[in-house]
Design an enzyme around this catalytic site. Structure first.
Site, PDB file in Angstrom:
ATOM      1  CE  LYS A 244      -0.434  -0.643  -9.350  1.00 22.83           C
ATOM      2  NZ  LYS A 244       0.230   0.243  -8.360  1.00 22.83           N
TER       3      LYS A 244
ATOM      4  CB  CYS B  83      -1.422  -0.681  -5.149  1.00 25.11           C
ATOM      5  SG  CYS B  83      -1.776   0.874  -4.307  1.00 25.11           S
TER       6      CYS B  83
ATOM      7  CG  ASN C  52       4.318  -2.209  -9.004  1.00 25.57           C
ATOM      8  OD1 ASN C  52       4.631  -3.071  -8.189  1.00 25.57           O
ATOM      9  ND2 ASN C  52       3.709  -1.087  -8.659  1.00 25.57           N
TER      10      ASN C  52
ATOM     11  CD  GLU D  46       2.188  -0.929  -5.272  1.00 29.65           C
ATOM     12  OE1 GLU D  46       1.864  -0.057  -4.434  1.00 29.65           O
ATOM     13  OE2 GLU D  46       1.827  -0.884  -6.461  1.00 29.65           O
TER      14      GLU D  46
ATOM     15  CG  ASN E 147       3.752   1.413  -1.491  1.00 27.55           C
ATOM     16  OD1 ASN E 147       4.584   1.750  -0.661  1.00 27.55           O
ATOM     17  ND2 ASN E 147       3.798   0.249  -2.114  1.00 27.55           N
TER      18      ASN E 147
ATOM     19  CD  GLU F 119       2.263   2.767  -9.278  1.00 27.26           C
ATOM     20  OE1 GLU F 119       2.194   1.600  -9.663  1.00 27.26           O
ATOM     21  OE2 GLU F 119       1.551   3.225  -8.357  1.00 27.26           O
TER      22      GLU F 119
HETATM   23  N1  CDT Z   1       0.510   2.393  -5.623  1.00 25.43           N
HETATM   24  C1  CDT Z   1      -0.717   2.708  -6.064  1.00 25.43           C
HETATM   25  O1  CDT Z   1      -1.229   2.107  -6.991  1.00 25.43           O
HETATM   26  N2  CDT Z   1      -1.345   3.739  -5.429  1.00 25.43           N
HETATM   27  C2  CDT Z   1      -2.597   4.261  -5.860  1.00 25.43           C
HETATM   28  C3  CDT Z   1      -2.590   5.735  -5.673  1.00 25.43           C
HETATM   29  C4  CDT Z   1      -3.377   6.391  -6.718  1.00 25.43           C
HETATM   30  S1  CDT Z   1      -3.297   8.144  -6.639  1.00 25.43           S
HETATM   31  C5  CDT Z   1      -2.352   8.550  -8.011  1.00 25.43           C
HETATM   32  C6  CDT Z   1      -3.796   3.663  -5.145  1.00 25.43           C
HETATM   33  O2  CDT Z   1      -4.796   3.385  -5.813  1.00 25.43           O
HETATM   34  O3  CDT Z   1      -3.775   3.508  -3.930  1.00 25.43           O
END
Ligand code: CDT
Length: 310
Positions: free
Chosen positions: A120, A165, A103, A43, A190, A139
């Protein structure tokens, strides 16, 4: 099918797009050398995970969003893919011609043609500035909720679905794609090892990542390829554990570092069919008339009157 997942180590603020694309090209070559026909990249693969920084949208767009795809910086990846005859999935921040921000991820075939796009849907984090937090997760500020749904595309007779993600934590993501007969679901992520919203123990970030991929692969009879961007980006740590998971729920390949690392597997699409023919024969066993709440409610509410005994 020869499947590769190309995990990326850190992309720091100072790293140029050209330098990042060079790393992607190197991994594409390595994957092709190991007989992969398709490569999954992370991502927001072209930049640092910029939603961790508070800034206005104009600055974010200027520094971190792609105004077209492919563009001159990314073209070498497309050229190499065409030369090698390898398809790929790539996540990036998309600015549309109308100025909308998503995204996004694209599906690129072995002739380097973009054949699919995903935007996303499950955007985590917040949109306000949290000055007391160690970093932001913006985000919800920088991206709109995706408007393309969860699509499935046929590439070289393999049905491939995409998500990004946080989507991987939601069962609806996979079921909507498995109902379109997806055989392989690919995703980049990420995931900060520190959750700024509550004091989630750090080890759970990896444990929950494994659980959702393994359970979702099994319950939907699909292969999953999941690619991390990980390591310390300007001091901010994100988990690795990129992996390829079989429809049996078993992890068949897993990254061992938090650096650029290519993992590969020859995946047997027939294995998914075996599960779809038996325990997860959807047509035979599903009862959607009992699943209505899934689309009628967003948040949890009271029990239905029918759930109470007479
Ligand atoms: N990039 C992404 O979606 N990361 C989320 C972190 C969530 S914590 C606010 C994940 O689910 O890995």
């Amino acid at each position: 099918m020869g499947l590769a997942v190309a995990q990326m180590g850190a992309v720091n603020l100072a790293d140029s797009r050209q330098a990042v694309v060079k790393r992607l090209v190197e991994m594409l070559r390595e994957a092709a050398g190991r007989k992969a026909e398709f490569v999954v990249f992370p991502e927001l693969a072209l930049t640092t995970f910029f939603p961790r920084y508070w800034m206005d949208d104009a600055e974010a767009v200027e520094r971190f969003f792609e105004k077209s795809m492919p563009n001159a910086d990314v073209q070498p990846l497309f050229d190499t893919a065409r030369e090698l005859g390898v398809g790929f999935y790539l996540g990036y921040a998309e600015l549309t011609p109308e100025g909308r921000q998503f995204n996004s991820a694209i599906l690129v075939d072995r002739n380097a043609r973009i054949i699919g796009k995903y935007r996303k849907i499950h955007l985590p984090g917040h949109s306000d500035h949290k000055p007391d937090a160690p970093f932001q997760h913006l985000e919800k500020k920088f991206f709109e909720v995706g408007d393309l749904g969860f699509g499935v595309w046929e590439m070289d007779r393999t049905r491939i679905g995409m998500c990004l993600c946080n989507d991987r934590r939601w069962p609806e993501t996979y079921r909507v794609m498995s109902l379109q007969s997806a055989e392989l679901i690919v995703l980049g992520y990420n995931t900060p090892s520190l959750n700024i919203h509550w004091d989630e123990p750090a080890h759970l970030r990896t444990t929950t990542h494994e659980i959702v991929l393994q359970a979702s692969a099994y319950q939907n009879a699909v292969w999953i390829g999941a690619a991390a961007k990980c390591g310390h980006e300007d001091g901010h740590h994100m988990i690795g554990s990129s992996m390829i998971v079989a429809p049996s729920g078993e992890i068949v390949a897993r990254a061992s570092s938090e650096e650029d690392e290519v993992i590969t597997a020859r995946i047997d699409l027939g294995l998914g069919q075996a599960f779809r023919d038996h325990v997860f024969n959807f047509a035979k066993h599903r009862s959607p008339q009992h699943y209505r709440l899934i689309v009628e409610r967003t948040g949890a509410g009271d029990p239905l009157p029918t759930a109470r005994p007479d």
